[in-house]
Motif scaffolding. Structure first.
Motif, mmCIF file in Angstrom:
data_model
loop_
_atom_site.group_PDB
_atom_site.id
_atom_site.type_symbol
_atom_site.label_atom_id
_atom_site.label_comp_id
_atom_site.label_asym_id
_atom_site.label_seq_id
_atom_site.Cartn_x
_atom_site.Cartn_y
_atom_site.Cartn_z
ATOM 1 N N GLN A 132 0.690 -1.185 0.241
ATOM 2 C CA GLN A 132 -0.193 0.146 -0.170
ATOM 3 C C GLN A 132 0.957 1.197 -0.079
ATOM 4 O OE1 GLN A 132 -2.475 -0.416 3.530
ATOM 5 N NE2 GLN A 132 -3.674 -2.218 2.483
ATOM 6 N N ASP A 155 -5.813 8.162 0.681
ATOM 7 C CA ASP A 155 -6.621 7.999 -0.375
ATOM 8 C C ASP A 155 -6.400 7.041 -1.077
ATOM 9 O OD1 ASP A 155 -8.385 10.108 0.347
ATOM 10 O OD2 ASP A 155 -7.750 11.511 -1.113
ATOM 11 N N VAL A 156 -5.069 6.683 -1.681
ATOM 12 C CA VAL A 156 -4.455 5.567 -2.320
ATOM 13 C C VAL A 156 -4.698 4.329 -1.373
ATOM 14 C CG1 VAL A 156 -2.645 4.659 -3.467
ATOM 15 C CG2 VAL A 156 -3.054 7.164 -3.750
ATOM 16 N N LEU A 182 2.130 1.659 -3.508
ATOM 17 C CA LEU A 182 1.364 2.445 -4.346
ATOM 18 C C LEU A 182 1.190 3.850 -4.277
ATOM 19 C CD1 LEU A 182 -1.381 -0.455 -4.569
ATOM 20 C CD2 LEU A 182 0.184 0.048 -6.296
ATOM 21 N N ALA A 183 1.175 4.338 -2.761
ATOM 22 C CA ALA A 183 1.146 5.655 -2.431
ATOM 23 C C ALA A 183 2.011 6.559 -3.022
ATOM 24 C CB ALA A 183 0.994 5.852 -0.983
ATOM 25 N N LEU A 218 1.500 6.232 -7.006
ATOM 26 C CA LEU A 218 0.250 6.834 -7.576
ATOM 27 C C LEU A 218 0.090 8.209 -7.275
ATOM 28 C CD1 LEU A 218 -1.996 3.930 -7.338
ATOM 29 C CD2 LEU A 218 -0.787 4.482 -9.527
ATOM 30 N N ASP A 264 -1.887 10.335 -0.024
ATOM 31 C CA ASP A 264 -1.392 9.091 0.372
ATOM 32 C C ASP A 264 -2.588 8.254 1.224
ATOM 33 O OD1 ASP A 264 1.007 9.538 -0.827
ATOM 34 O OD2 ASP A 264 2.120 9.656 1.341
#
Length: 398
Positions: free
Chosen positions: A56, A69-70, A59-60, A63, A67
């Motif tokens: 996670q 929200d991701v 991904l943060a 993307l 952070d």
């Protein structure tokens, strides 16, 4: 949902899933069921990765957007990935239940549509939890009930279908192999766990919402552990059983493969002496031959070559005529090979009356045992360079 399970546990398990998936893509990808199982394992791996904190956070960083929200979207998408895994398991269960294989992918597209719809509902209903930077069980409310019900319905439907199919198969499997018994045990364990999650998870949330009490597990540790045990342990364990059997067969360590290896030296010498009896080998699209077919072909070709070599020997020409001694019979065969290699003409009557085959049912198991005993004795007849002894004089001195 972020996994509370230590990385020292999850990392080896996820590595194992990746290895099982790689092994299945290598050895088990031909049938429809195998392809569905492989897709289920791939979705299972993705599902568990989405729950990992380190994934996670990766991904943060990669993307755009906030952070938190991701991370929260990844948590809720893990529920959709679970439904994606279950959609493939349901497709396999439908085939086991007798559904038409020709319509498999048409049905699977419908299951994908259900998965997409359920994931969209989970993301919409999970918006309050994401805005609060909380887990669904922490936010509660009726949106949490919607998430739990939408998530649990596919699990419950799959558990019911798998349970019905498994009970039917267990009743019919009176002489099941160890692989089948292990598979049934793993499947039944996964079905029970799946049913508990499908009923217990939404029931707990509904009770909490209706009574106004906080969730008994706001950090969702119970859900995380149950999902991990089911998807990361139960499903791969079930899929590993046929992979182990196939891998043993592929490398020749199964019983049939061992028989082929024991017969091969004698088969090689006999078919070299009588090459005209060798049949064409048919292989699958991966250039492999089924071990059972290979063993059958070897026994047929050994038997045919022995019948052919009878014409070159004046010695007793079957195992019964030699008093059941495979060593004597092996020397007789080697003598016949040497006679044929020397250019001597075969006898006019290849089948003396007392050795002609009598009608009746053949005992294939007993015949295989005799050939295996003969193959063992054959190793003592072969010369120093792994070829049959080339002369009668050498035969008589062994």
């Amino acid at each position: 949902m972020t996994s509370p399970i230590p990385v020292l546990i999850t990392l080896p398990v996820l590595t194992g899933i990746a290895l099982v998936l790689a092994g299945r893509w290598w050895l088990l990808r031909d049938s429809i069921v195998d392809r569905l199982i492989n897709r289920a394992l791939a979705a299972c791996l993705f599902e568990n990765l989405l729950r990992e904190t380190w994934f996670q956070q990766s991904l943060a960083r990669l993307l755009p957007g906030d952070d938190s929200d991701v991370v929260n979207i990844a948590r809720q998408l893990s529920l959709g990935a679970t439904i994606l895994t279950i959609s493939h398991v349901y497709g396999v269960a439908k085939l086991w239940a007798g559904a038409d294989p020709a319509h498999t992918w048409r049905r699977q597209r419908r299951y994908y549509l259900v998965t997409i719809t359920a994931t969209a509902v989970i993301l919409i209903a999970g918006t309050p939890a994401r805005h609060a930077d909380q887990l669904i069980d922490q936010t509660l409310g009726w949106p949490a009930v919607v998430v739990c019900v939408v998530f649990s319905l596919p699990l419950g439907a799959t558990a019911l279908l798998l349970g019905r199919v498994s009970v039917r198969e267990i009743r019919a499997a009176s002489g099941a192999t160890w692989q089948e018994r292990a598979l049934f045990t793993a499947v039944m364990g996964a079905i029970v766990g799946l049913g508990i999650v499908a009923v217990g998870y939404p029931l707990g949330i509904i009770i909490s919402v209706m009574t106004g009490q906080p969730s008994f597990d706001p950090e969702m540790h119970w859900e995380a552990w149950s999902a991990f045990l089911l998807s990361a342990v139960g499903v791969p364990a079930t899929m590993t059983v046929p992979l182990i059997s196939t891998l043993l067969t592929h490398i020749g360590w199964d019983r049939t493969g061992r028989y082929c290896r024991r017969l091969r030296p004698m088969w090689t010498d006999l078919t070299a002496a009588v090459p005209e009896i060798v049949l064409e080998v048919r292989r699958d699209q991966n250039r492999r031959t089924d071990p059972a077919i290979r063993l059958h072909r070897m026994t047929v070709e050994i038997r045919d070559s022995l019948l052919h070599l009878k014409r070159y020997s004046d010695s007793p020409d079957d195992l019964a005529a030699t008093g059941g001694d495979p060593h004597i019979y092996a020397r007789c065969i080697a003598e016949a090979i040497a006679t044929k290699a020397a250019g001597r003409s075969p006898s006019a009557n290849p089948f003396p009356p007392r050795y002609q085959v009598q009608p009746g049912t053949r005992d294939l198991t007993a015949e295989l045992r005799q050939l295996l005993a003969l193959a063992k004795a054959w190793s003592h007849v072969r010369g120093p360079r792994n070829t049959p002894v080339a002369s009668r004089r050498q035969l008589r001195t062994t």
